[in-house]
Design a protein around this motif. Sequence first.
Motif, PDB file in Angstrom:
ATOM      1  N   GLY A  94       0.808  -1.216   0.000  1.00 28.00           N
ATOM      2  CA  GLY A  94       0.000   0.000   0.000  1.00 28.00           C
ATOM      3  C   GLY A  94       0.840   1.263   0.000  1.00 28.00           C
ATOM      4  O   GLY A  94       0.538   2.223  -0.719  1.00 28.00           O
ATOM      5  N   THR A  95       1.892   1.272   0.783  1.00 32.12           N
ATOM      6  CA  THR A  95       2.775   2.438   0.835  1.00 32.12           C
ATOM      7  C   THR A  95       3.438   2.673  -0.519  1.00 32.12           C
ATOM      8  O   THR A  95       3.512   3.799  -1.006  1.00 32.12           O
ATOM      9  CB  THR A  95       3.844   2.251   1.925  1.00 32.12           C
ATOM     10  N   ARG A  96       3.891   1.590  -1.127  1.00 38.25           N
ATOM     11  CA  ARG A  96       4.534   1.699  -2.442  1.00 38.25           C
ATOM     12  C   ARG A  96       3.564   2.256  -3.473  1.00 38.25           C
ATOM     13  O   ARG A  96       3.898   3.160  -4.226  1.00 38.25           O
ATOM     14  CB  ARG A  96       5.070   0.339  -2.893  1.00 38.25           C
ATOM     15  N   LEU A  97       2.336   1.711  -3.509  1.00 42.23           N
ATOM     16  CA  LEU A  97       1.369   2.175  -4.508  1.00 42.23           C
ATOM     17  C   LEU A  97       0.969   3.622  -4.281  1.00 42.23           C
ATOM     18  O   LEU A  97       0.765   4.368  -5.250  1.00 42.23           O
ATOM     19  CB  LEU A  97       0.130   1.280  -4.522  1.00 42.23           C
ATOM     20  N   LYS A  98       0.871   4.076  -3.037  1.00 41.38           N
ATOM     21  CA  LYS A  98       0.513   5.480  -2.765  1.00 41.38           C
ATOM     22  C   LYS A  98       1.566   6.445  -3.292  1.00 41.38           C
ATOM     23  O   LYS A  98       1.251   7.570  -3.641  1.00 41.38           O
ATOM     24  CB  LYS A  98       0.303   5.712  -1.273  1.00 41.38           C
ATOM     25  N   ARG A  99       2.827   6.013  -3.348  1.00 38.31           N
ATOM     26  CA  ARG A  99       3.887   6.868  -3.897  1.00 38.31           C
ATOM     27  C   ARG A  99       3.620   7.193  -5.362  1.00 38.31           C
ATOM     28  O   ARG A  99       3.952   8.276  -5.833  1.00 38.31           O
ATOM     29  CB  ARG A  99       5.243   6.165  -3.782  1.00 38.31           C
TER      30      ARG A  99
END
Length: 190
Positions: A94-99
């Motif tokens: 999730g953190t990666r995709l939000k970037r």
Amino acid sequence: MRRRPLLLCVLLLVLAVPAALVPASASATTRASDQRDATFEQGILREVNRLRVARGLRALTLSNSLQAAAAFQSRDMLDRGYFDHDQPGGASFGTRLKRFYPTGGSTWLVGENLLWSTQGISPGAAVKLWLNSPPHRRNLYDPAWRETGIGAIDTATPTGAFAEANGPVVAVTMDFGARSAAPSTASSQR
């Protein structure tokens, strides 16, 4: 040589909340032999959209943000020799995709299918592998998806989780997304 395809699937649905987002400018260091296979990516998109439309679902549109996220993940997996949605000792899915694919509204829905194989797998064979796996199949046919990005990276020098192939491999990430400014429930899939 025997082909060895492996699959992973993720869906992440979260409520969007205001947060400081990391810019999407970061990228992994690339070995000279790694190449993006745009023809393979386009073939996967055509095959997935053909199947979705045949079921009465909307065709997915290509998102530059999700395309960058998918290419980043495939390259990072090959560079660091792992096969997973979450980066080892690093960012969660999730953190990666939000970037790359910021929330921007009240709902944010993302999902991801992964696979790797020896080179030479066709787009149709890759999609068929996902169709034969219930979680991957759900991602392919989820009516909530609006956008997608596909990152297929070839390498002649696989390491770590890919070294068992004893030859060139391709890592494929297909990210799915939907965002809405209207209030609603959010979710995510692996």
